[in-house]
Design a protein around this motif. Structure first.
Motif, PDB file in Angstrom:
ATOM      1  N   MET A   1       0.801  -1.154  -0.016  1.00  0.00           N
ATOM      2  CA  MET A   1      -0.022   0.308  -0.008  1.00  0.00           C
ATOM      3  C   MET A   1       0.941   1.298   0.091  1.00  0.00           C
ATOM      4  SD  MET A   1      -3.007  -1.194   2.718  1.00  0.00           S
ATOM      5  CE  MET A   1      -4.407  -0.087   1.707  1.00  0.00           C
ATOM      6  N   MET A   2       0.227   2.353  -0.503  1.00  0.00           N
ATOM      7  CA  MET A   2       1.110   3.562  -0.590  1.00  0.00           C
ATOM      8  C   MET A   2      -0.056   4.708  -0.212  1.00  0.00           C
ATOM      9  SD  MET A   2       2.520   5.312  -3.900  1.00  0.00           S
ATOM     10  CE  MET A   2       0.994   5.514  -5.033  1.00  0.00           C
ATOM     11  N   CYS A   3       0.799   5.591   0.563  1.00  0.00           N
ATOM     12  CA  CYS A   3      -0.170   6.998   0.884  1.00  0.00           C
ATOM     13  C   CYS A   3       0.665   8.026   0.641  1.00  0.00           C
ATOM     14  CB  CYS A   3      -0.226   6.753   2.530  1.00  0.00           C
ATOM     15  SG  CYS A   3      -1.218   8.431   3.092  1.00  0.00           S
ATOM     16  N   LYS A   4       0.061   8.785  -0.625  1.00  0.00           N
ATOM     17  CA  LYS A   4       0.651  10.088  -0.871  1.00  0.00           C
ATOM     18  C   LYS A   4       0.537  11.447  -0.063  1.00  0.00           C
ATOM     19  CE  LYS A   4       0.474   8.700  -5.910  1.00  0.00           C
ATOM     20  NZ  LYS A   4      -0.150   9.104  -7.168  1.00  0.00           N
ATOM     21  N   ALA A   5      -0.519  11.350   0.493  1.00  0.00           N
ATOM     22  CA  ALA A   5      -0.864  12.213   1.498  1.00  0.00           C
ATOM     23  C   ALA A   5      -1.656  12.015   2.561  1.00  0.00           C
ATOM     24  CB  ALA A   5      -1.674  13.531   0.646  1.00  0.00           C
ATOM     25  N   LEU A   6      -1.227  12.450   3.844  1.00  0.00           N
ATOM     26  CA  LEU A   6      -2.362  11.999   4.969  1.00  0.00           C
ATOM     27  C   LEU A   6      -3.607  12.553   4.984  1.00  0.00           C
ATOM     28  CD1 LEU A   6      -2.387  10.744   8.055  1.00  0.00           C
ATOM     29  CD2 LEU A   6      -1.286  12.985   8.879  1.00  0.00           C
ATOM     30  N   ASN A   7      -4.485  11.817   5.249  1.00  0.00           N
ATOM     31  CA  ASN A   7      -5.930  12.284   5.267  1.00  0.00           C
ATOM     32  C   ASN A   7      -6.118  12.543   6.861  1.00  0.00           C
ATOM     33  OD1 ASN A   7      -8.685  12.680   5.624  1.00  0.00           O
ATOM     34  ND2 ASN A   7      -9.186  10.622   5.424  1.00  0.00           N
ATOM     35  N   SER A   8      -6.139  13.950   7.143  1.00  0.00           N
ATOM     36  CA  SER A   8      -6.145  14.270   8.715  1.00  0.00           C
ATOM     37  C   SER A   8      -7.339  14.008   9.340  1.00  0.00           C
ATOM     38  CB  SER A   8      -5.791  15.977   8.648  1.00  0.00           C
ATOM     39  OG  SER A   8      -6.931  16.603   7.885  1.00  0.00           O
TER      40      SER A   8
ATOM     41  N   PHE B   1      -6.496   6.298   6.449  1.00  0.00           N
ATOM     42  CA  PHE B   1      -5.265   7.267   6.667  1.00  0.00           C
ATOM     43  C   PHE B   1      -4.992   7.763   5.344  1.00  0.00           C
ATOM     44  CE2 PHE B   1      -5.269   6.179  10.920  1.00  0.00           C
ATOM     45  CZ  PHE B   1      -4.561   7.112  11.450  1.00  0.00           C
ATOM     46  N   GLY B   2      -5.404   7.176   3.918  1.00  0.00           N
ATOM     47  CA  GLY B   2      -5.108   7.662   2.749  1.00  0.00           C
ATOM     48  C   GLY B   2      -4.473   6.548   2.063  1.00  0.00           C
ATOM     49  N   PHE B   3      -4.406   5.443   2.478  1.00  0.00           N
ATOM     50  CA  PHE B   3      -3.374   4.373   1.780  1.00  0.00           C
ATOM     51  C   PHE B   3      -4.244   3.769   0.702  1.00  0.00           C
ATOM     52  CE2 PHE B   3      -0.730   4.704   5.501  1.00  0.00           C
ATOM     53  CZ  PHE B   3       0.539   4.371   4.975  1.00  0.00           C
ATOM     54  N   ALA B   4      -3.489   3.450  -0.521  1.00  0.00           N
ATOM     55  CA  ALA B   4      -4.375   2.612  -1.661  1.00  0.00           C
ATOM     56  C   ALA B   4      -3.377   1.455  -2.027  1.00  0.00           C
ATOM     57  CB  ALA B   4      -4.336   3.771  -2.830  1.00  0.00           C
ATOM     58  N   PHE B   5      -3.974   0.311  -2.307  1.00  0.00           N
ATOM     59  CA  PHE B   5      -3.095  -0.592  -2.901  1.00  0.00           C
ATOM     60  C   PHE B   5      -2.170  -0.380  -4.055  1.00  0.00           C
ATOM     61  CE2 PHE B   5      -6.635  -2.929  -0.416  1.00  0.00           C
ATOM     62  CZ  PHE B   5      -5.675  -3.632   0.344  1.00  0.00           C
ATOM     63  N   LEU B   6      -1.086  -0.863  -4.191  1.00  0.00           N
ATOM     64  CA  LEU B   6      -0.457  -0.718  -5.146  1.00  0.00           C
ATOM     65  C   LEU B   6      -0.888  -2.033  -6.293  1.00  0.00           C
ATOM     66  CD1 LEU B   6       3.099  -0.247  -3.849  1.00  0.00           C
ATOM     67  CD2 LEU B   6       1.342   1.464  -4.698  1.00  0.00           C
ATOM     68  N   THR B   7      -0.959  -1.640  -7.546  1.00  0.00           N
ATOM     69  CA  THR B   7      -1.570  -2.752  -8.393  1.00  0.00           C
ATOM     70  C   THR B   7      -0.387  -3.478  -9.185  1.00  0.00           C
ATOM     71  OG1 THR B   7      -1.569  -1.020 -10.181  1.00  0.00           O
ATOM     72  CG2 THR B   7      -3.672  -1.363  -8.689  1.00  0.00           C
ATOM     73  N   ASP B   8       0.972  -3.034  -9.009  1.00  0.00           N
ATOM     74  CA  ASP B   8       1.958  -3.544  -9.934  1.00  0.00           C
ATOM     75  C   ASP B   8       2.056  -5.036  -9.558  1.00  0.00           C
ATOM     76  OD1 ASP B   8       3.701  -0.832 -10.940  1.00  0.00           O
ATOM     77  OD2 ASP B   8       2.528  -0.734  -8.923  1.00  0.00           O
TER      78      ASP B   8
ATOM     79  N   GLU C   1     -15.679  -1.323  -0.557  1.00  0.00           N
ATOM     80  CA  GLU C   1     -15.844  -0.546  -1.570  1.00  0.00           C
ATOM     81  C   GLU C   1     -15.078   0.771  -1.586  1.00  0.00           C
ATOM     82  OE1 GLU C   1     -20.116   0.040  -1.649  1.00  0.00           O
ATOM     83  OE2 GLU C   1     -20.595  -1.865  -2.521  1.00  0.00           O
ATOM     84  N   LYS C   2     -14.470   1.139  -0.242  1.00  0.00           N
ATOM     85  CA  LYS C   2     -14.060   2.656  -0.107  1.00  0.00           C
ATOM     86  C   LYS C   2     -12.081   2.178  -0.610  1.00  0.00           C
ATOM     87  CE  LYS C   2     -16.673   4.760   3.245  1.00  0.00           C
ATOM     88  NZ  LYS C   2     -16.848   5.061   4.527  1.00  0.00           N
ATOM     89  N   LEU C   3     -11.974   1.007  -0.806  1.00  0.00           N
ATOM     90  CA  LEU C   3     -10.427   0.732  -1.125  1.00  0.00           C
ATOM     91  C   LEU C   3     -10.075   1.537  -2.192  1.00  0.00           C
ATOM     92  CD1 LEU C   3     -10.339  -3.105  -0.180  1.00  0.00           C
ATOM     93  CD2 LEU C   3      -9.791  -1.148   1.386  1.00  0.00           C
ATOM     94  N   GLN C   4      -8.837   2.050  -2.607  1.00  0.00           N
ATOM     95  CA  GLN C   4      -8.467   2.737  -3.347  1.00  0.00           C
ATOM     96  C   GLN C   4      -7.171   1.765  -4.021  1.00  0.00           C
ATOM     97  OE1 GLN C   4      -9.682   5.754  -4.608  1.00  0.00           O
ATOM     98  NE2 GLN C   4     -11.338   5.313  -3.230  1.00  0.00           N
ATOM     99  N   PHE C   5      -6.767   2.129  -5.474  1.00  0.00           N
ATOM    100  CA  PHE C   5      -5.709   1.613  -6.208  1.00  0.00           C
ATOM    101  C   PHE C   5      -4.806   2.569  -6.788  1.00  0.00           C
ATOM    102  CE2 PHE C   5      -9.367  -0.812  -5.537  1.00  0.00           C
ATOM    103  CZ  PHE C   5      -9.273  -2.250  -5.143  1.00  0.00           C
ATOM    104  N   ALA C   6      -3.458   2.355  -6.782  1.00  0.00           N
ATOM    105  CA  ALA C   6      -2.647   3.221  -7.538  1.00  0.00           C
ATOM    106  C   ALA C   6      -1.360   2.307  -8.024  1.00  0.00           C
ATOM    107  CB  ALA C   6      -2.075   4.185  -6.457  1.00  0.00           C
ATOM    108  N   GLU C   7      -0.953   3.010  -9.022  1.00  0.00           N
ATOM    109  CA  GLU C   7       0.382   2.263  -9.496  1.00  0.00           C
ATOM    110  C   GLU C   7       1.680   2.830  -8.836  1.00  0.00           C
ATOM    111  OE1 GLU C   7       0.948   2.775 -13.695  1.00  0.00           O
ATOM    112  OE2 GLU C   7      -0.820   1.740 -14.268  1.00  0.00           O
ATOM    113  N   ALA C   8       2.500   2.027  -8.633  1.00  0.00           N
ATOM    114  CA  ALA C   8       3.817   2.576  -7.744  1.00  0.00           C
ATOM    115  C   ALA C   8       4.650   3.371  -8.848  1.00  0.00           C
ATOM    116  CB  ALA C   8       4.497   1.178  -7.327  1.00  0.00           C
ATOM    117  N   PRO C   9       5.160   4.275  -7.992  1.00  0.00           N
ATOM    118  CA  PRO C   9       6.112   5.449  -8.522  1.00  0.00           C
ATOM    119  C   PRO C   9       7.498   4.713  -9.169  1.00  0.00           C
ATOM    120  CG  PRO C   9       5.574   6.194  -6.515  1.00  0.00           C
ATOM    121  CD  PRO C   9       4.965   4.768  -6.485  1.00  0.00           C
TER     122      PRO C   9
END
Length: 220
Positions: A19-26, A163-170, A197-205
């Motif tokens: 998982m990756m968090c780009k910005a903290l959800n305060s 907290f803002g983490f999304a699953f990496l899809t790589d 249903e709130k889970l988020q996804f992102a590609e790794a940098p």
């Protein structure tokens, strides 16, 4: 890491999730109750830290060698820094009941290590408060933050998502297979539908992928 990835919990296989968090959800942040306090792990408490990821004495003893090897591989050359970074949340008797800390893995990437609250204290808000402390300790320019988890930690995954983490899809992260597709089926069975249903996804940098490929030792 949040626990040794050699366990089984509730019959759920221990597969890799990243998982990756780009910005903290305060909005996810909470404060620790006055009943508890946070301090660093002392040098004479290393064995307590090694036992913390496990819910029973038998498992803790069985995987003591694994924890010792991991400590030596990842923190051994930086022991002083480990004891400066590793946090314990403690009860009123100063007994450790949870742990978590931020660690610069591969000298380059911010990661969350060994997030765990003892089972009999789960559900009391301690984990959220502890993770709040750790996430707020990471400077804004040190984001994104990464972590490794498993589907058996579906309650923690809900928290990470808050907290803002999304699953990496790589499909591959360093030298480990990313078992996301298989794990989503498991998570759907165990998480409340609204949380799933709130889970988020992102590609790794790309710089992250290069960093985790730089060593065959899994540093998070």
């Amino acid at each position: 890491m949040e626990r040794a990835s050699l366990n089984l919990e509730n019959g759920i296989p221990e597969k890799n999730l990243f998982m990756m968090c780009k910005a903290l959800n305060s909005n996810a942040i909470s404060e620790l109750s006055d009943e508890y306090h946070v301090r660093t792990c002392r040098r004479d408490e290393l064995d307590i830290w090694k036992e913390m990821p496990f819910d029973d004495v038998k498992s803790a003893k069985e995987y003591n060698g694994f924890m010792t090897e991991y400590f030596n591989d990842v923190y051994g050359s930086k022991e002083d820094l480990f004891f400066q970074k590793c946090l314990f949340v403690c009860d009123k008797n100063d007994t450790p009941i949870g742990t978590c800390f931020a660690w610069k893995a591969y000298e380059k990437i911010s990661t969350i290590h060994w997030f765990k609250v003892r089972k009999n204290y789960e559900g009391s808000g301690i984990g959220r408060a502890l993770l709040s402390i750790v996430m707020r300790s990471i400077k804004e320019n040190d984001y994104p933050v990464f972590l490794h988890t498993q589907p058996s930690s579906f309650r923690a995954i809900k928290l990470y998502s808050d907290f803002g983490f999304a699953f990496l899809t790589d499909p591959i992260i360093g030298y480990r297979k990313n078992d996301l597709e298989e794990c989503l089926t498991i998570l759907k069975e165990h998480m409340p539908q609204k949380d799933f249903e709130k889970l988020q996804f992102a590609e790794a940098p790309e710089d992250f992928l290069k960093a985790v490929k730089s060593s065959k030792i899994n540093q998070f």
